[in-house]
Scaffold this active site. Structure first.
Site, PDB file in Angstrom:
ATOM      1  N   SER A 119       5.205 -25.475 -15.432  1.00 48.96           N
ATOM      2  CA  SER A 119       5.500 -26.302 -14.265  1.00 48.96           C
ATOM      3  C   SER A 119       6.691 -25.778 -13.478  1.00 48.96           C
ATOM      4  CB  SER A 119       5.767 -27.751 -14.701  1.00 48.96           C
ATOM      5  OG  SER A 119       6.845 -27.810 -15.607  1.00 48.96           O
ATOM      6  N   HIS A 140      -0.844 -24.004 -12.296  1.00 52.16           N
ATOM      7  CA  HIS A 140      -0.160 -25.234 -12.667  1.00 52.16           C
ATOM      8  C   HIS A 140      -1.047 -26.454 -12.406  1.00 52.16           C
ATOM      9  CE1 HIS A 140       3.280 -28.284 -11.777  1.00 52.16           C
ATOM     10  NE2 HIS A 140       2.842 -28.391 -13.014  1.00 52.16           N
ATOM     11  N   GLU A 152      -1.687 -25.791  -8.507  1.00 49.54           N
ATOM     12  CA  GLU A 152      -0.857 -24.818  -7.813  1.00 49.54           C
ATOM     13  C   GLU A 152      -1.157 -23.430  -8.378  1.00 49.54           C
ATOM     14  OE1 GLU A 152       3.419 -26.361  -6.412  1.00 49.54           O
ATOM     15  OE2 GLU A 152       3.135 -26.547  -8.570  1.00 49.54           O
ATOM     16  N   ASN A 190       6.855 -29.627  -7.519  1.00 49.78           N
ATOM     17  CA  ASN A 190       8.004 -30.100  -8.293  1.00 49.78           C
ATOM     18  C   ASN A 190       9.330 -29.791  -7.604  1.00 49.78           C
ATOM     19  OD1 ASN A 190       6.570 -31.335 -10.316  1.00 49.78           O
ATOM     20  ND2 ASN A 190       6.610 -29.578 -11.693  1.00 49.78           N
TER      21      ASN A 190
END
Length: 285
Positions: A119, A140, A152, A190
């Site tokens: 992540s 991800h 992702e 994130n």
């Protein structure tokens, strides 16, 4: 590139979820973890999810059994030798991940693509350790994998176009929507989300508003499905602290410093839902 067998390293929540969506998309899957108990737990999780799909009339019993039968559990990394595409979903420790890819490189064909479900850790660093940096990509997935549509795709310094295209095509076959991200600390989602959660903690620590009102404000005022503090408890405060520290250390930017209240809660063992206490208290299971 013809991909028919998917390898998944890790049978936890993320690994078993990735194995499930791959098997449901018709791929044969080899799911590996370090112990039989972890593998068994992952297979059980997939089985329960398939039972739920049958109960909701989304699959027939025969279709659900076929999905489960396409997943082979193992503790032997060598069983991934025949895979066309391997997705690593081990714990978020860069040295552990690099060692996994070094070992995989000994077993897998040169053309096999390696992907990491990290992540936020460096795709370029893992790719360099893998022995095949051009055939390495970040992939991800978001939790819970069978439900969340986004993936992702993170290009490292040497990821080639054919690897990106193969990963993008695979994500779409899994029923996901990929977005392309150039490597940067925490990637895109994130990088935006985690500092927002951290800022909500500063707002609470500074006494600007209560936890309940912060969350209510973001749900009703920003149309978020869940407030930032409740979401933090769901993710795990220890996980969030680790991610924030990664972002802070990678950038050296003081705006990404972890909130002291977050650090205090982690030190106290109040990690969120998984411990029954975080920003809120939860009934024990």
């Amino acid at each position: 590139m013809n991909i028919s067998i998917i390898g998944v390293v890790g049978a936890g929540i993320m690994g078993s979820g990735i194995a499930q969506v791959a098997a449901r998309a018709g791929f044969n899957v080899v799911m590996r973890d370090i112990s039989d108990s972890f593998v068994s737990r992952g297979m059980t999780a997939i089985g329960k999810n398939m039972d739920r799909e049958v109960q909701k009339n989304r699959l027939t019993r025969e279709e659900a059994d076929a999905v489960l039968n396409r997943v082979k559990g193992t503790t032997d990394l060598g069983d991934l030798a025949g895979c066309d595409f391997v997705i690593e979903a081990a714990v978020e420790q860069i040295e552990l991940k690099k060692n996994i890819f070094r070992e995989l490189d000994k077993f897998c064909r040169p053309g096999t693509i390696f992907a990491s479900n990290t992540s936020g850790l460096s795709i370029t660093e893992m790719a360099a350790a893998s022995g095949r940096p051009a055939k390495f990509i970040g992939m991800h997935f978001f939790n819970p994998v069978p439900v969340m549509r986004l993936v992702e795709l993170i290009k490292g310094a040497e990821t080639d176009d054919s690897t990106y295209e193969a990963a993008s095509d695979l994500a779409k076959k899994f029923g996901k929507e990929p977005i392309m991200v150039n490597e940067a600390p925490l990637f895109a989602v994130n990088r935006i989300l985690v500092p927002m959660l951290n800022e909500a903690m500063f707002v609470l620590m500074e006494g600007v508003a209560s936890a309940e009102d912060i969350d209510k404000g973001m749900v009703l005022g920003a149309n978020h499905p869940m407030g930032p503090l409740a979401l933090s408890d769901l993710i795990g405060l220890d996980t969030l602290l680790m991610v924030m520290e990664t972002l802070y250390n990678e950038t050296g930017d003081s705006k990404y410093r972890p909130c002291p209240l977050l650090r205090k809660k982690v030190r106290a063992g109040h990690l969120g839902r998984k411990t029954g206490r975080g920003f809120y208290e939860y009934e024990s299971k």
